[in-house]
Design an enzyme around this catalytic site. Sequence first.
Site, mmCIF file in Angstrom:
data_model
loop_
_atom_site.group_PDB
_atom_site.id
_atom_site.type_symbol
_atom_site.label_atom_id
_atom_site.label_comp_id
_atom_site.label_asym_id
_atom_site.label_seq_id
_atom_site.Cartn_x
_atom_site.Cartn_y
_atom_site.Cartn_z
ATOM 1 N N GLU A 83 38.106 26.496 47.103
ATOM 2 C CA GLU A 83 39.303 26.614 46.081
ATOM 3 C C GLU A 83 40.461 27.071 46.399
ATOM 4 O O GLU A 83 41.180 27.896 45.957
ATOM 5 C CB GLU A 83 38.609 27.298 44.669
ATOM 6 C CG GLU A 83 38.149 28.717 44.808
ATOM 7 C CD GLU A 83 37.813 29.382 43.420
ATOM 8 O OE1 GLU A 83 38.330 29.413 42.437
ATOM 9 O OE2 GLU A 83 36.561 29.553 43.451
ATOM 10 N N CYS A 115 34.045 28.127 42.041
ATOM 11 C CA CYS A 115 32.934 28.942 42.989
ATOM 12 C C CYS A 115 31.621 28.034 43.207
ATOM 13 O O CYS A 115 30.743 28.282 43.643
ATOM 14 C CB CYS A 115 32.405 30.204 42.519
ATOM 15 S SG CYS A 115 34.094 31.443 42.098
ATOM 16 N N HIS A 237 25.605 34.068 41.816
ATOM 17 C CA HIS A 237 26.953 34.132 42.193
ATOM 18 C C HIS A 237 27.532 35.554 41.816
ATOM 19 O O HIS A 237 27.319 36.013 40.622
ATOM 20 C CB HIS A 237 27.693 32.892 41.411
ATOM 21 C CG HIS A 237 29.410 33.158 41.644
ATOM 22 N ND1 HIS A 237 29.728 33.334 42.897
ATOM 23 C CD2 HIS A 237 30.384 33.200 40.631
ATOM 24 C CE1 HIS A 237 31.073 33.600 42.733
ATOM 25 N NE2 HIS A 237 31.330 33.540 41.316
HETATM 26 N N1 COA Z 1 32.379 54.983 35.884
HETATM 27 C C1 COA Z 1 31.262 54.202 35.776
HETATM 28 N N2 COA Z 1 31.652 52.944 35.096
HETATM 29 C C2 COA Z 1 32.921 52.637 34.451
HETATM 30 C C3 COA Z 1 33.881 53.660 34.552
HETATM 31 C C4 COA Z 1 33.483 55.031 35.327
HETATM 32 N N3 COA Z 1 34.424 56.112 35.607
HETATM 33 N N4 COA Z 1 35.032 53.109 34.130
HETATM 34 C C5 COA Z 1 34.724 51.880 33.598
HETATM 35 N N5 COA Z 1 33.418 51.580 33.978
HETATM 36 C C6 COA Z 1 32.656 50.385 33.592
HETATM 37 C C7 COA Z 1 32.939 49.868 32.395
HETATM 38 O O1 COA Z 1 32.225 50.243 31.499
HETATM 39 C C8 COA Z 1 32.489 48.350 32.648
HETATM 40 O O2 COA Z 1 31.246 48.182 32.546
HETATM 41 P P1 COA Z 1 30.600 46.957 31.579
HETATM 42 O O3 COA Z 1 31.035 45.798 32.287
HETATM 43 O O4 COA Z 1 29.232 47.279 31.940
HETATM 44 O O5 COA Z 1 31.003 47.234 30.235
HETATM 45 C C9 COA Z 1 33.266 48.107 33.743
HETATM 46 O O6 COA Z 1 33.238 49.557 34.591
HETATM 47 C C10 COA Z 1 34.289 47.605 34.147
HETATM 48 O O7 COA Z 1 35.449 48.173 33.009
HETATM 49 P P2 COA Z 1 36.508 47.119 32.259
HETATM 50 O O8 COA Z 1 37.355 48.366 31.542
HETATM 51 O O9 COA Z 1 35.794 46.248 31.675
HETATM 52 O O10 COA Z 1 37.218 46.826 33.569
HETATM 53 P P3 COA Z 1 38.355 45.690 33.773
HETATM 54 O O11 COA Z 1 38.993 45.641 32.289
HETATM 55 O O12 COA Z 1 39.272 46.230 34.806
HETATM 56 O O13 COA Z 1 37.863 44.434 34.055
HETATM 57 C C11 COA Z 1 36.754 42.857 35.208
HETATM 58 C C12 COA Z 1 36.723 44.102 34.894
HETATM 59 C C13 COA Z 1 35.458 42.515 35.858
HETATM 60 C C14 COA Z 1 36.704 41.835 33.912
HETATM 61 C C15 COA Z 1 37.948 42.299 36.193
HETATM 62 O O14 COA Z 1 37.789 42.823 37.302
HETATM 63 C C16 COA Z 1 38.047 40.749 36.400
HETATM 64 O O15 COA Z 1 38.711 40.205 35.755
HETATM 65 N N6 COA Z 1 37.495 40.347 37.534
HETATM 66 C C17 COA Z 1 37.575 38.712 37.813
HETATM 67 C C18 COA Z 1 36.217 38.059 37.248
HETATM 68 C C19 COA Z 1 36.211 36.877 37.818
HETATM 69 O O16 COA Z 1 36.448 36.596 39.087
HETATM 70 N N7 COA Z 1 35.915 35.917 37.071
HETATM 71 C C20 COA Z 1 35.668 34.405 37.705
HETATM 72 C C21 COA Z 1 34.513 34.117 38.402
HETATM 73 S S1 COA Z 1 32.960 34.436 37.372
#
Ligand code: COA
Length: 395
Positions: A83, A115, A237
């Site tokens: 992609e 993906c 994945h």
């Molecule tokens: N210690 C441990 N864990 C922690 C933490 C800390 N200090 N701070 C945050 N976390 C955890 C949160 O609780 C959360 O866990 P959960 O998902 O089990 O609830 C996780 O870390 C992520 O935190 P969050 O606040 O949700 O992160 P974010 O808003 O930065 O976004 C994603 C995370 C994954 C949504 C983001 O990285 C993203 O958009 N990724 C791309 C996804 C993708 O590629 N999708 C397409 C293909 S499937």
Amino acid sequence: MNHTLAVGIHDLSFATSHYQMNHSELARKYGVDLDKYRIGIGQSSMSVTAADEDIVTMAAEAAKPIVDRHGAADIRTVLLATETGVDQAKSAGVYVHSLLGLPSSARVVELKQACYGATAALQFAAALVHREPSQRVLVIATDIAKYELGSPGEATQGAAAAAMLVSADPAILRIESPSGLFAADIMDFWRPNYRSTALVDGKTSITAYLQAVEGAWKDYVEQGGRPAAEFSAFCYHQPFTKMASKAHRHLAECSNLDGAAHEILGAVHNTTIYNRSIGNSYTASLYLGLASLLDHSRDLADQHIALFSYGSGSVAEFFGATVVPGYGAQLRTAAHRRAIERRTPIDYAHYRALHERTIPVDGGDYELPEEGSGPYRLAAVSGHKRIYEPRMPRR
Ligand code: COA
């Protein structure tokens, strides 16, 4: 079609980028607790491509050891999934076919569905081999995951290519039928043609992914697939590795799979070791997960493995595979570890400069700096053409 013929993955190899950045650099830059990355999303570092690396150079590097080991004579089809396409018309696979010196009597094509594309390629390859068992198909998944600086997706970036030789009587994995399928029109992740970085609604993508796990599993059951308890490992994945445990917990609920939380995490742990350090490699991610599982598990001979492929947008597939006795002799564990360990660490400033650098789109002629270390490089763009060449050994 011969349904009793065993068809599957005969060889599996991956390549990644020249550079890597540790998440400690991102945590320092953004003032984020490092555990959010290490535990919260399950990532410790990310692969970052050099100026003269792209999906073509990584794809050719991943496939080269396969062609070196098995020869090119029986390869009449190359299916390249990505992609991160470099051209709207020409398949990136044609450049790879040329760099590898594959026979001119070949069909070469590029596939796309986020993906999921490499799983489509794998299934199409299996069908081709069923039709003509003397043929081998080279399947390559290659991608660079790039999100905007400062966006939530940034910490999940990565880059890698996985190459697989699909054949009759495979030495590593027999692919089973049926597959469980799921498709839904959803905007969880996409990249319009005018953008170099993907757009993602992270929370929607997690929900959409879990719905797809459920939908594909339901179809797998309806098609007469194995009970979940028959699988000894589950390979998902991994847009970030924590997603594998989220997915497995959800599958365990949908399939009434018994097991304590620690067993659920244990079932996916060996699939996440490479991706934790490489980051998301989109089409290649599931197959790096498979390589990680095979390279880090005790003898899996005759064990059944479940694979779940998800491509945003969305299309998903759940299928089973059985590990072939003697598979260990075909693995490339040492080379895979080397590919990860030999990457050059960079700091945030260097990463940022690489992130912001793009090949100009003004139609001019540009030479790319000699930077990477793989066997092939993107040397120049000239007359609107990408010029690839083998990398000369440095003096
Ligand atoms: N210690 C441990 N864990 C922690 C933490 C800390 N200090 N701070 C945050 N976390 C955890 C949160 O609780 C959360 O866990 P959960 O998902 O089990 O609830 C996780 O870390 C992520 O935190 P969050 O606040 O949700 O992160 P974010 O808003 O930065 O976004 C994603 C995370 C994954 C949504 C983001 O990285 C993203 O958009 N990724 C791309 C996804 C993708 O590629 N999708 C397409 C293909 S499937």
